[in-house]
Design a protein around this motif. Sequence first.
Motif, short mmCIF file in Angstrom:
data_model
loop_
_atom_site.label_atom_id
_atom_site.label_comp_id
_atom_site.label_asym_id
_atom_site.label_seq_id
_atom_site.Cartn_x
_atom_site.Cartn_y
_atom_site.Cartn_z
N ASP A 128 -5.02 73.70 -2.66
CA ASP A 128 -3.78 73.66 -3.45
C ASP A 128 -3.05 75.00 -3.45
OD1 ASP A 128 -4.23 71.01 -4.13
OD2 ASP A 128 -5.27 71.51 -5.99
N GLN A 174 -8.87 71.93 1.61
CA GLN A 174 -8.17 71.67 0.36
C GLN A 174 -8.34 72.84 -0.61
OE1 GLN A 174 -6.52 68.76 -1.20
NE2 GLN A 174 -6.15 70.34 -2.75
N VAL A 213 0.23 72.18 -3.10
CA VAL A 213 -0.56 71.31 -3.97
C VAL A 213 -0.89 70.01 -3.26
CG1 VAL A 213 -0.59 70.04 -6.15
CG2 VAL A 213 0.45 72.32 -6.04
N GLY A 214 -2.19 69.66 -3.22
CA GLY A 214 -2.61 68.45 -2.52
C GLY A 214 -2.61 68.61 -1.02
N ASN A 215 -3.09 69.76 -0.52
CA ASN A 215 -2.94 70.09 0.90
C ASN A 215 -4.17 69.75 1.74
OD1 ASN A 215 -4.62 72.08 -0.16
ND2 ASN A 215 -3.71 73.75 1.03
N GLY A 230 0.79 69.68 1.82
CA GLY A 230 0.86 69.40 0.39
C GLY A 230 1.84 68.30 0.07
N ILE A 231 1.77 67.80 -1.15
CA ILE A 231 2.58 66.64 -1.56
C ILE A 231 4.05 66.87 -1.28
CG2 ILE A 231 3.30 65.25 -3.54
CD1 ILE A 231 0.52 65.78 -4.74
N PRO A 291 5.84 61.51 -2.05
CA PRO A 291 4.89 61.26 -0.96
C PRO A 291 5.42 60.27 0.07
CG PRO A 291 4.28 59.96 -2.86
CD PRO A 291 5.47 60.79 -3.27
N ASN A 314 -1.65 68.52 6.71
CA ASN A 314 -1.00 68.24 5.43
C ASN A 314 -0.66 69.54 4.71
OD1 ASN A 314 -0.18 67.17 2.96
ND2 ASN A 314 -2.26 66.83 2.24
#
Length: 554
Positions: A411, A409, A382-384, A376-377, A325, A374
């Motif tokens: 993922d 969100q 994932v984690g978007n 994702g990570i 990150p 975003n």
Amino acid sequence: MPTSRNQPSDFTLRNARLFAFFIKAPRWNLWRASFCITATAAGFVTVLSSAAVAQQFQDVTREVGLVLKAKHSWGNPIWGDINNDGFVDLIVPTHGLLKSHGPFVYLNNGGKTFTDIRATCGITRHVPLDAPDWHGFSFGDYDGDGNLDLYISIGATEGTLEKSDLLFRGRGDGTFENVTHSAGIETSTNRGRCGFWVDYDNDGRLDLFVKNFEGANRLYRNNGDGTFTQVANAAGLESATSGTDEGFICSFADYDNDGFMDIAFSGCCKIEELYRNQGDGTFVDVTTAAGLNPRKPCQGLAWGDYNNDGLLDLYVTRGNQGGGPFQNTLYRNNGDGTFTDLTAEAGVVGGPNNWAAVWGDYDNDGFLDLFVTNPGIDAEGVGNANLLYHNNGDGTFTDRATEDGLALQDDNPLHLHKVAAWADYNNDGFLDIIVKDGLGSERDGDVGANGFHRLFKNLGNSNHFIKVNPAGVQSNKRGIGARVTVTSTAGMSFRQNNGGGGGEWCSQGSEPLHFGIGTATEATIQVKWPSGIVDTLSSVAANSTVTVVEGTAH
């Protein structure tokens, strides 16, 4: 004008071949339940929506007729009125032509629907010197005829394929003609990434800066007769962020309020840099002197006065494909030529892997908010969750992306949220937003390389607005570089017209300057032009769109 946020979101389930995933939740927490319709290989639309809750933004992609086809991304979408009917039209850049087959180009039909005009607009390849590796798109009226023109930066294969960037002259009816070679745009092996229209020497004509990768940058000075002349050493910017560090994003703004447009750089594995316009036709690197704390990797650049002190602050996003990150940076302008990092204090650390950032007062309360994409990570889905930082008016922000319907969100490796742009597409006085997914190179075959673009309508509230269209006379026609303040009982808000639409990721749009004024019923508009002329309009009624002609109100 919309007056309530209490309107349900659209929610539909389409296509038996698509699947829906439901997160079970107690009745009181039903708003947290989300559905995801995932696109099949055939290229159907993805829809993300929250259930049983009033949200600020509603997905209207299908309703307005945008094309439901996934393509590679490159650069923020650009808004601009290409047929002069008072409604902003839309171009969604895509990366390369071998797979994308060109950008999306839409005419706005009175704020209700859009018409796909790719086949008739004239924005096409110019073989043999136009390589298929298309990158940044930039709107600007370089010849001052009142019609938006378009510059497209073109890449080259590892700097060995001779090519030419593209300049299209707008006819004002939604069509364009290719004037690349007659205007004097070079043929070279420079790997083009983005262009930016700016009057760097304040002579009243829009010049053009071109950011190249692994090659010399170019600055074209406008001769005033439809042609350009290259400026030696690009006025000190020829080698700025060049080489293998991939500095390919730039954004002009007058951060020190001296009347001359300065420039910031970023891009992928690069650190941010700042060059000051010395007012003598040259630029100098002031990154260290200005107090910036450069860190890799950086992505989007967004200039905006978030604390309403009349000084442009700078937000820098940080992200990379396959990494993370990371943490973003908010530089507060101190007013003495320096900046202070107030990221943590303001609550806009962001992360874990951010690309575009765009400022816009989406609730019209008089303070700039910030949307951040975003993928994702590790930019793999994932984690978007996107970020929508609501400005609290006290120097801090609160993320409202989930509550307001823009987090998206899920993922999902197909939903890599990369770029975005604000605009009031339906002229109701509230900023709407378009988000484009997809991440990868032209030859990237990963599942997330392609993505859809989706338009989210702002459902509004009871607050008021003022929109300003600067019209230069001594200054350039679109008033690029003009500094505008709007003062009302809600306070003072400041914008500079740089054409970026709130933030840059290899794009430059052209739309009215948007100001929220809360419950105020009138406001005063002041425009400081690049020429030095100052115009002031008093007692402008709330909910007005005003064209300020240089020299008519001073």
